[in-house]
Design an enzyme around this catalytic site. Structure first.
Site, short mmCIF file in Angstrom:
data_model
loop_
_atom_site.label_atom_id
_atom_site.label_comp_id
_atom_site.label_asym_id
_atom_site.label_seq_id
_atom_site.Cartn_x
_atom_site.Cartn_y
_atom_site.Cartn_z
N VAL A 1 0.83 -1.21 0.00
CA VAL A 1 0.00 0.00 0.00
C VAL A 1 0.87 1.26 0.00
CG1 VAL A 1 -1.81 1.27 1.23
CG2 VAL A 1 -1.81 -1.24 1.26
N HIS B 1 6.05 -14.12 18.67
CA HIS B 1 7.41 -13.87 18.17
C HIS B 1 8.39 -13.57 19.31
CE1 HIS B 1 6.29 -9.53 18.45
NE2 HIS B 1 7.58 -9.36 18.60
#
Length: 624
Positions: free
Chosen positions: A156, A233
């Site tokens: 984007v 993570h």
């Protein structure tokens, strides 16, 4: 016979007097080291007599000091550990303790390690300690060059090309800046070289565990592909750090630079992933004592979210996205101090900075709205996730002992996980395996910009937010919301649950519904040692009343115009049934449906605006 020797034509000084209680060989050794050039050997490799010789050269002749060093067998390897309390513990009394500490600090500054300079577009020329450079130059860290910082957002915002690699360098640099600022401003905190290195390493390695396309991997893909894993993570970063140390034999390097105690590695891991072992005591950490609790607030601040990780990604992401950054971290560092709060030491800032901190969290919210949770970026990440799910069992990643793993199971083996980066996108796209045809077609749609279509956005009422366990039911609910008032469209089949994607986004200031500033402590100019709290009412009436909200976005996988027109009506009807807020284009895409809900067509807002205008005119007339 004179009591002196000639060595190389020059007289050697008289041996020390027997007041120190040494025998002749030891006296000769001290005398030899006095004549030697100590600069030829790094102080970290000095023995006890070399340290004593250095202290004599600096004017510390007190036999009691030298005796303490010899009894405790002090060597240069302990220099990074030395502070005032350490010297007191080994028996050195004031005022000699202060003099010795100054001498050893001078020694550290004289023999500084040669730093490596990186030219960073955000922070300028930054210096990295040799141990940090050793960590950077490993396959596990270099892997971060191939993982986009903002994942699908790059599709984007064309400028969002930066990777986890440079962000990690920035966090390591800022972590060192904040520790040094506190160290110089408050010497009584006893921050030593070990503390500094550990915090910098934690900042450098805090994102080692990110997978392909960053948060997409642990936020979207793993929960669907391997839901039992309960994997984040941060956990992977700790495991990858351990693997990095072991596979590159870095324990020797860490010991060389003074990180030779088990609690140092523990401290680094705790900063990345939180306490490794919760115990019954009030202090859950093992790496550092409660006296240094403030060090846990630098890299990942669990207390209020103000940390160097955010400072770097605010500045770096805004730079690459083309968005203005309204927070100045350098100003925060100027005012940062450690104060005691409820028996623990916390990082505080000046009371006048409270408005800037609200701006910081507002900047975070703006970044999420404009970039991180962009409606097109999110649907692209959803499509990549769909492709990864279809390709999962056909992708093989080699791990330790030659064992092969899939995309969703590579998280169990750090050698396999090291080989998992954004490149997997191209691996799938260019594969000759017929089993990957479906996944390839989804990725080709992304390249052609044939994306799933956005139908609209809505919000539930406060207190009626959708729970996480309800997410899977939402597409079926939308598909069941066929508008009764709509005319049947010939040739268009009823839409099914698999035609819809419902994306639930929880927006907040970083601490769910809580105001993070409530967990920040401040100090005043009149007493910089006393910590205080500042309520929202003491700052401004323009600040937000709530600090969290839920956005619900609905997409359709069918791309033809007729199906999309019908799908938008399904979505509006669903919003009516669930008592959600009115979609912005509801009156345009479903004009026959929106009048059915009275609250959507209320004129109260307009009337109140008219009343305010009338009151203003009356007041103006009275004044004239």
């Amino acid at each position: 016979m004179q009591n002196s020797d000639k060595v190389g034509g020059a007289k050697r000084a008289r041996p020390d007097s027997p007041a120190d209680g040494l025998h002749t060989p030891a006296k000769q050794q001290v005398s030899a080291w006095r004549d030697a050039d100590l600069s030829q050997l790094h102080p970290r490799h000095w023995g006890t007599e070399e340290l004593c010789c250095y202290l004599r050269r600096e004017g510390v002749e007190d036999p009691e000091v030298h005796q303490c060093f010899r009894v405790k067998k002090m060597t240069g390897s302990v220099l990074p550990f030395v502070n005032d309390s350490y010297l007191e513990e080994i028996g050195i009394r004031l005022p000699q303790r202060t003099i010795v500490l100054l001498c050893l600090r001078k020694l550290e500054q004289t023999h500084v390690d040669i730093m490596k300079v990186f030219n960073d577009p955000i922070h300028g020329h930054i210096e990295m300690h040799p141990l940090l450079v050793r960590i950077i130059d490993t396959p596990q860290f270099q892997r971060l060059r191939y993982i986009k910082q903002l994942g699908g957002t790059y599709y984007v915002f064309p400028g969002a090309t930066h990777n986890r690699f440079e962000h990690s360098l920035g966090v390591g640099h800022l972590a060192g800046c904040l520790v040094r600022a506190l160290q110089q401003r408050q010497p009584e905190l006893d921050i030593n070289q070990r503390d500094l290195l550990c915090v910098q390493i934690a900042g450098l390695c805090h994102d080692l565990g990110h997978g392909p396309f960053s948060h997409m991997f642990d936020g979207r893909f793993i929960p669907l592909a391997n839901p039992k894993a309960q994997w984040k993570h941060e956990q992977a970063s700790v495991k990858m750090f351990e693997y990095l140390i072991d596979s590159n034999n870095l324990k020797t390097d860490m010991k060389h630079y003074g990180l030779c105690l088990p609690e140092d590695v523990e401290f680094i891991k705790e900063q990345i992933g939180g306490p490794t072992k919760i115990n019954d005591s009030s202090w859950p950490y093992r790496g550092r004592s409660k006296e240094k609790s403030f060090l846990y607030e630098i890299v990942a601040n669990q207390k209020n979210g103000i940390d160097v990780d955010k400072w770097d990604y605010f500045a770096r992401d805004c730079h690459h996205l083309g968005i203005q950054n309204n927070f100045d971290y350098k100003r925060f560092m100027k005012f940062a101090r450690v104060c005691e709060v409820d028996g623990e030491k916390h990082i505080c800032t000046r009371d006048k900075e409270v408005g800037n901190l609200y701006d910081m969290f507002h900047t975070r919210n703006c970044l999420h709205r404009r970039a991180y949770q962009h409606k097109v970026g999110n649907i692209i990440e959803t499509m990549i996730t769909d492709a990864f799910l279809k390709a999962d069992k056909y992708i093989k990643v080699k791990g330790s002992n030659g064992k092969e793993y899939h995309l969703s199971t590579a998280i169990d083996d750090m050698e396999a996980y090291t080989n998992l980066t954004d490149d997997i996108f191209l691996t799938i796209l260019r594969s000759d395996l017929p089993e990957l045809h479906e996944a390839q077609e989804i990725l080709r749609k992304i390249e052609r910009r044939d994306l799933y279509k956005f139908l609209g956005e809505t919000q539930p009422k406060e207190g009626k937010e959708i729970k996480k366990e309800q997410y899977d039911e939402l597409p079926a609910e939308v598909a069941a919301s066929k508008p009764a008032a709509s005319k049947p469209d010939k040739g268009i089949q009823d839409l099914m649950a698999e035609d819809f994607i419902v994306d639930v986004i929880n927006m907040n200031y970083g601490m769910n519904e809580e105001n993070p500033i409530n967990n920040v402590s401040f100090y005043c100019k009149s007493d910089i040692t006393k910590a205080i709290k500042i309520t929202k009412e003491q700052v401004s009436k323009f600040l937000p009343e709530t600090f969290a909200e839920q956005l619900i976005r609905v997409y359709c996988k069918r791309l033809d115009k007729e199906s999309l027109d019908v799908a938008r009506k399904y979505f509006v009807q669903w919003c009516i049934s669930k008592d959600f807020s009115k979609p912005r284009d509801g009156d345009v895409v479903a004009p026959e449906l929106t009048p059915m809900k009275e609250s959507w067509n209320s004129k109260k807002g307009e009337k109140s605006a008219e009343k305010r205008a009338t009151d203003f005119k009356k007041a103006l007339f009275q004044q004239t």
